[in-house]
Design a protein around this motif. Structure first.
Motif, PDB file in Angstrom:
ATOM      1  N   TYR A  68       1.423  -2.395  -5.723  1.00 34.31           N
ATOM      2  CA  TYR A  68       0.762  -3.616  -6.003  1.00 34.31           C
ATOM      3  C   TYR A  68       1.057  -4.207  -7.328  1.00 34.31           C
ATOM      4  O   TYR A  68       1.043  -5.489  -7.660  1.00 34.31           O
ATOM      5  N   GLU A 101       1.915   3.272  -3.615  1.00 35.69           N
ATOM      6  CA  GLU A 101       1.488   1.742  -3.741  1.00 35.69           C
ATOM      7  C   GLU A 101       2.380   1.033  -4.705  1.00 35.69           C
ATOM      8  O   GLU A 101       2.659   1.633  -5.746  1.00 35.69           O
ATOM      9  N   VAL A 112      -4.867  -6.575  -1.716  1.00 36.31           N
ATOM     10  CA  VAL A 112      -4.361  -5.734  -0.547  1.00 36.31           C
ATOM     11  C   VAL A 112      -4.014  -6.671   0.505  1.00 36.31           C
ATOM     12  O   VAL A 112      -4.061  -7.841   0.425  1.00 36.31           O
ATOM     13  N   GLU A 152       0.773  -1.271   0.005  1.00 34.73           N
ATOM     14  CA  GLU A 152      -0.001   0.121  -0.119  1.00 34.73           C
ATOM     15  C   GLU A 152       0.826   1.300  -0.002  1.00 34.73           C
ATOM     16  O   GLU A 152       2.170   1.296   0.110  1.00 34.73           O
ATOM     17  N   THR A 153       0.209   2.266  -0.354  1.00 36.61           N
ATOM     18  CA  THR A 153       0.715   3.658  -0.253  1.00 36.61           C
ATOM     19  C   THR A 153       1.062   3.826   1.414  1.00 36.61           C
ATOM     20  O   THR A 153       0.331   3.538   2.241  1.00 36.61           O
ATOM     21  N   THR A 154       2.339   4.464   1.689  1.00 37.12           N
ATOM     22  CA  THR A 154       2.718   4.473   3.034  1.00 37.12           C
ATOM     23  C   THR A 154       3.622   5.734   3.242  1.00 37.12           C
ATOM     24  O   THR A 154       3.956   6.298   2.263  1.00 37.12           O
ATOM     25  N   ASN A 193      -3.284  -6.236  -9.280  1.00 38.05           N
ATOM     26  CA  ASN A 193      -2.791  -6.058  -8.044  1.00 38.05           C
ATOM     27  C   ASN A 193      -2.042  -7.508  -7.606  1.00 38.05           C
ATOM     28  O   ASN A 193      -2.879  -8.542  -7.668  1.00 38.05           O
TER      29      ASN A 193
END
Length: 556
Positions: free
Chosen positions: A139, A137, A190, A127-129, A168
């Protein structure tokens, strides 16, 4: 006149030193023969040397000198010039230091492998972090690393749709194919503690991409919920062995159909988050490349106090009616790493005895004791115990790779989110090297030189060899030549790992050896491997060699 009496041992040592000073240095010279005995000849040796800079969630041997390490985007010791934490480095085996490698997207729980042209590919992520900086992200990410000789290479990532995966994929598996491209299988859309139907990705695709796009793969529906990071091996007939949960099939990825369904392995699930480990045992022309798969360890359920499994299953795919033959794993072990040593035995290392794979104190009671498995021995004599052990917990997010000098490089362990260096089981940056007993059996080891950089399938090539004291006249000499691909290490996976014994003839004067490259890409898919020559079980240093369909296929 004063007379000085010196101990005989000292006089002898001075004499040998003087003799060595007078003789010109040569890597093919050894001084007078000697009896050799080491206290490590039965146990091997474990040493802590170096730090990785980033948590070693993923690692792959890049060349004879270095390893590429990939973490997810999180706090790490290593920093970019901006002060931001790095999450990939190139680690140098000769100096045990590193240089940071910038990445653009989050590589959390990704996969990887090499194309036939030598390019390292990293696939997928999370994920975006980021709190103080934003990491997009990953994926669908495809990251490319083209190895170079001056150690200035960098990761490259692209944002256009045709330079990314179609789906993804978090926790996918990658396997290098005989065509020289990559098979990318499964994952979830996810991150999740365990897979489930609404986030499952029951498909596979290829890189470089093919016009047909992702292919539906119902097997990853049948094996829910324990089917992330499925085990995949290219077989000598060109099909794939694929395993998830407790089930396995032989699959034709060209015609997109199941060739054979195999019996379920007895006992617990063996796939994430009840993670076991798997190897395809050495392929040998002496038995017509008979295929046996070995799968070990796992856990009984998704519970912090669940008991890890202490069994291994082994199946011969060449039998008319293949069945799993169960044997002991000696220790209860979840999240084990099974890596080929230079002699074709398997080192099982890392893992724990209780819990399941994941963050938040899900895994406990580290297994500190390595084991060596010899697949050629009788059932009750295959395990070597009592080896040099460690006091460093290597549990979730640990890796292990056999390096060219015959040792095993061990790093990682991080079941903390966020990173925590003061936790009971801290985010780990220390590196260890395990030196197997074969490095202490003799004062000398075979030396090889003039190994070609690239050969084609079925090609015979000559290598110079010096067996030293191992080749003394009148002594018994058992010579073995093998090619090792260490694979992409992450989460107890060693994607594309394989060990292939090579046909050879040795000259009467023991000064050279003629070796035949693997016969087909099904036996050893195109790309890099490490050539080892063994005498009486003692390996030379491994030399990188590329096996290609055409010498012009290699682009590095």
């Amino acid at each position: 006149m004063r007379i000085i009496c010196l101990p005989l041992a000292l006089v002898a040592g001075m004499s040998l030193y003087a003799q060595a000073q007078e003789e010109p240095y040569s890597p093919f010279y050894w001084s007078q023969s000697q009896d050799f005995m080491s206290k490590y000849a039965s146990t091997g040796k474990m040493e802590q040397i170096g730090r990785t800079g980033v948590a070693a969630m993923h690692a792959v041997l890049l060349n004879e000198k270095s390893i590429v390490i990939i973490d997810k985007a999180e706090w790490n010791e290593a920093k970019y010039d901006s002060g931001q934490s790095a999450y990939s480095v190139q680690y140098f085996l000769d100096t045990n230091d590193y240089r940071v490698l910038p990445l653009d997207t989050n590589s959390f729980c990704s996969a990887g492998g090499f194309l036939a042209n030598g390019t390292l590919i990293s696939t997928g992520g999370g994920e975006t972090t980021g709190r103080t900086w934003r990491v997009p992200e990953g994926y669908k990410s495809i990251r490319l690393f083209n190895p170079c000789l001056d150690d200035t290479c960098q990761w490259n990532e692209y944002e256009e749709p045709d330079t990314r995966m179609a789906d993804n994929r978090w926790y996918p598996t990658v396997e290098q194919l005989p065509e020289g491209d990559l098979f990318i299988l499964g994952g979830s859309t996810v991150p999740s503690a365990v897979n489930r139907a609404e986030i499952n990705v029951p498909s596979y695709e290829f890189w470089p991409p093919k016009e047909e796009g992702p292919i539906d793969f119902p097997f990853l529906v049948e094996t829910l919920p324990h089917n992330l990071y499925p085990f995949v091996f290219v077989l000598p007939d060109g099909n794939l062995f694929i395993f998830a949960n407790t089930k396995s099939i032989i699959y034709d990825y060209k015609k997109h159909k199941v060739i054979k369904r195999l019996p379920d392995i007895p006992g617990v699930p063996r796939s994430y988050p009840l993670t076991g480990g798997a190897v395809m045992l050495p392929l040998d022309p002496a038995n017509d490349y008979k295929v046996e798969i070995m799968i070990c360890g796992g856990s009984e359920k998704m519970d912090n106090n669940a008991v890890a499994d202490d069994t291994c299953g082994r199946i011969n795919l060449d039998d008319e009616d293949p069945q799993w033959e169960m044997e002991t794993f000696v220790h209860k072990r979840l999240m084990p790493d099974g890596v080929f040593l230079a002699d074709g035995t398997v080192l099982w290392i890392n893992g724990c005895q209780r819990g399941w794979a994941g963050y938040n104190k899900r895994n406990h009671d580290p297994t500190f004791d390595p084991l060596i498995y010899d697949p050629e021995k009788a059932v009750n004599k295959r395990w070597t115990q009592g080896l040099a052990n460690t006091d460093i917990a290597r549990m979730y997010h640990s890796v292990a790779i056999t390096v060219p000098d015959g040792r095993v490089w061990i790093a990682g362990s991080n079941n903390n989110n966020p990173s925590n260096v003061t936790a009971e089981y801290p985010t780990e940056f220390r590196v260890e090297y395990f030196s197997p007993p074969y490095l202490f059996k003799s004062a000398t080891r075979p030396l090889i030189s003039h190994v070609p950089r690239i050969v084609t399938y079925e090609q015979w090539f000559d290598v110079l060899i010096n067996l030293g004291e191992l080749g003394q006249i009148g002594s018994d000499k058992e010579i073995k030549v093998a090619l090792l691909r260490q694979g992409f290490s992450t989460h107890s996976m060693h994607m594309s790992q394989r060990y292939v014994v090579l046909r050879h003839t040795i000259a009467n004067d023991l000064q050279s050896i003629s070796i035949e490259a693997p016969p087909t890409p099904n036996i050893f898919p195109p790309g890099s491997g490490y050539l080892f020559v063994l005498c009486n079980g003692i390996p030379s240093k491994g030399t990188e060699i590329f096996i290609e369909r055409d010498v012009n296929d290699l682009m590095i």
